[in-house]
Design an enzyme around this catalytic site. Structure first.
Site, short mmCIF file in Angstrom:
data_model
loop_
_atom_site.label_atom_id
_atom_site.label_comp_id
_atom_site.label_asym_id
_atom_site.label_seq_id
_atom_site.Cartn_x
_atom_site.Cartn_y
_atom_site.Cartn_z
NE ARG A 1 42.02 34.05 31.17
CZ ARG A 1 42.04 32.95 31.90
NH1 ARG A 1 42.07 33.02 33.20
NH2 ARG A 1 42.05 31.78 31.32
CD GLU B 1 31.75 40.56 43.25
OE1 GLU B 1 30.82 40.84 44.03
OE2 GLU B 1 32.07 39.38 42.97
#
Ligand SMILES: [Mg+2]
Lengths: 338, 316
Positions: A33, A81
């Protein structure tokens, strides 16, 4: 340049499997990440139409780096989202290159309809970052351990799907995805994993890379399982078994030629992924081989179960996602050769 | 710093390799399409002139649907006045000769199944020849059953059809214009009323208000009908206007079958600062065709040839 031309030119094969293979060594550990977060900042520096949308967990999926550096091009979407994906589509249709990152469980599963109709069918230049991939998420447990993204994304026409193997590759892959035209999904993880590729290790969307040569069997892996495959292959070398290791960082478009070549030259295949085997990398490889070069295939991955809470290492061991499991699978695959 | 640009309009990836469907010369003659001159987009049109355009759109909806033998009649007919006012009353900037012009205002049809009215509107404006309307829903037609951007039809900004998604896309476009490119383009989006049951509508509304997107104007086609029945029986939506007010929208409630009221609404929306606008347009499904009006059973079916003939005589 037409959209098609951009796609094709991005897929020219420049990776070479000739010559001496470097032996990959671990040089520390870092979560993929962070590579995503840093790659996004590089894109922001290069192009002023790269923008990012936040889904409240920016400090977790590392869009926080971009937010700090380019506050004028960062937009909070709250915890929405699905709609963040739609807003990203609108931005893309207006000529921007929007990145939206959240946990993969939501980026893929909750967003499936948005990705299908709005992002993929529109061929919108949206980039989704899906974090917290796989069971190595650890303590958060099954709800947050995404194991379905490969299956969901690879069934969508127009989509590109990249699963980088370590920090350096995640950074390169993020930059490549940003510069590549089309709807893309990049999958990355939460926990620290071995770093072993280098800044100059080639990376190209749509091309598998041979990280180790060998002709007794081939392991086709993606994500952090590439390192487990390399460890297994180096250990098997001592036993006189020469295993090829392919880093299949791009799941879609899939490098079919590299898969067929591996099957024809090695005669036995193992796939390894931190994902459900069903419809994942294993399923994708099996589809290619069934049609083009039938060969015995052993699958390393999650076997149709949910994850659970625990330490990343103990989970990887419990679910059979270690170099030890890869070694055993290689031996099983070789034993099945005719 | 550089801008990384790709050619994104028009797409033509949805074309499946053989020829486009073409209507017969007889059909063209029957509807008088060869002689058609597109209507202009001007604030100078009288209400009567805009109503005439709305009726022309309605006649084309009937022709599209009777030739397609499938598709949605009720919503398109009911919303024709909204489309006529928006596209021909000087409220939207577009150039039919340069349909992908950068400076154009955007329209996203969130209620994708209502596309017959959008296609008819675009043809009446001259984006493409009216003959193409007669190819609706046919193989390789640019007029897909629900809008597909992959067909590259001028005037279609986005694929839509999964309800609740178009508004979010429009919010993204408005965000791009107001906060990234900082231009004066406006974005319009029309949703059905049944459609606003979808959660993404309210997420999009929250985001639009949070970012104070006063360049966004959404229209709810409030006909109180959806495919299964009256909206308040299927899912209570009232009070629609108050819901959007609570989401910090500037709300305008008007008669969506009145050109005069729609003109006022769009003019008012243009002046609003600091918040997005929601026009709750009260319409009658199937408006203009006596046997369809206010009857939810006309949501999703086309007229028969006999019904179409009656409808065309009524729509003068
Ligand atoms: Mg309705």
């Amino acid at each position: 340049m037409s959209v098609t031309a951009v796609k094709e030119s991005s897929m020219v094969n420049t990776a070479s499997t000739n010559g001496q293979m470097p032996r990959y060594e671990m040089h520390g550990k870092k979560a993929t990440r962070f590579g995503f977060g840093e790659g996004l900042v590089v894109l922001g520096e290069r192009y002023d139409n790269v923008v990012a949308l936040g889904g409240d967990i920016t400090g977790s999926v590392m869009t926080s780096y971009f937010k700090e550096k380019f506050p004028d091009r960062f937009f909070s979407m709250g915890i929405t989202e699905a709609t963040a994906t739609l807003v990203a589509t609108g931005l893309a249709l207006s000529g921007h290159i929007p990145f939206f990152a959240t946990y993969g469980a939501f980026a893929s599963c909750r967003n499936t309809d948005m990705i299908r109709i709005s992002m993929a069918y529109n061929d919108a230049n949206v980039k989704i970052g899906g974090g917290h991939a796989g069971i190595s998420v650890g303590e958060d447990g099954a709800t947050h351990q995404a194991l379905e993204e490969i299956a969901i994304i690879r069934v969508m026409p127009n989509m590109t799907l990249v699963v980088p193997c370590d920090f350096n590759e995640a950074k390169k892959a993020t930059i490549a995805v940003g510069e590549y035209y089309g709807p893309c999904y990049i999958r990355f993880g939460r926990s620290d994993v071995p770093s072993f590729t280098h800044e100059d290790t080639p990376f190209e969307i749509g091309k598998a890379q041979t990280f180790k040569d060998g002709n007794d069997a081939a392991v086709i892996a993606c994500g952090p399982m590439v390192w487990e495959a390399l460890v297994a292959a180096y250990e098997l070398e001592a036993e006189g078994i020469n295993v090829r290791v392919l880093n299949m960082a791009t799941i879609k478009p899939l490098d079919r030629a590299a898969i067929v070549k591996a099957a024809s030259e090695c005669g036995a295949i193992v796939t390894a992924e931190e994902h459900q085997i069903t419809a994942g990398l294993g399923g994708a490889v099996a589809e290619v081989l069934a049609q083009e070069h039938p060969a015995p295939v052993e699958f390393i991955g999650v076997k149709d179960t949910f994850g659970g809470s625990g330490k990343p290492d103990e989970l990887m061991e419990f679910f059979g996602l270690t170099s030890k499991d890869v070694k055993a699978a290689v031996k099983r695959a070789i034993a099945r050769k005719r | 710093m550089a801008r990384l640009t790709h050619k994104t309009y028009p797409l033509a990836t949805g074309f499946h390799g053989s020829s486009r469907p073409t209507p017969s010369p007889e059909l063209m003659a029957k509807y008088g399409y060869a002689d058609f001159k597109p209507f202009s987009n001007s604030a100078d049109h009288s209400d009567a002139a805009l109503l005439e355009i709305a009726q022309s759109i309605r006649r084309d909806i009937i022709r599209e649907l009777v030739e397609a033998k499938s598709g949605h009649s009720g919503g398109p007919l009911g919303s024709a006045d909204i489309f006529a006012t928006l596209y021909f009353g000087g409220f939207m900037r577009y150039d039919v000769n340069n349909p992908w012009w950068e400076g154009r205002d955007r329209f996203v049809l969130s209620a994708g199944h209502m596309c017959p009215v959008l296609y008819a509107t675009l043809a009446n404006a001259g984006f493409f020849p009216k003959s193409e309307l007669l190819t609706l829903r046919k193989f390789n037609s640019r007029l897909q059953g629900h809008p597909g951007r992959d067909m590259g039809l001028p005037g279609i900004e986005s694929s839509t059809g999964s309800l609740g998604q178009g508004l979010g896309i429009a919010v993204g476009m408005a965000l791009a214009d107001k906060l990234v490119d900082k231009n004066d383009r406006r974005v319009f989006s029309l949703t059905g009323d049944g459609e606003i049951s979808e959660g993404e509508i309210w997420e999009a509304a929250m985001i639009a208000a949070h970012w104070e997107l006063d360049n966004l104007c959404m229209i709810v086609d409030r006909n109180n009908c959806q495919i299964d029945g009256r909206t308040e029986d299927v899912m209570k939506l009232n009070p629609v206007g108050d819901k959007f007010k609570a989401f910090n929208f500037h709300v305008i409630e008007c008669n969506g079958n009145s050109i005069a009221e729609l003109r006022h609404a769009f003019a008012e929306a243009r002046e609003v600062k600091g918040r997005p606008t929601c026009i709750v347009a009260e319409t009658y499904m199937g408006r203009g065709v006596s046997f369809m009006e206010d009857d939810y059973r006309w949501h999703g079916k086309p007229p028969t040839p006999e019904q179409a003939e009656v409808a065309l005589t009524e729509l003068v």
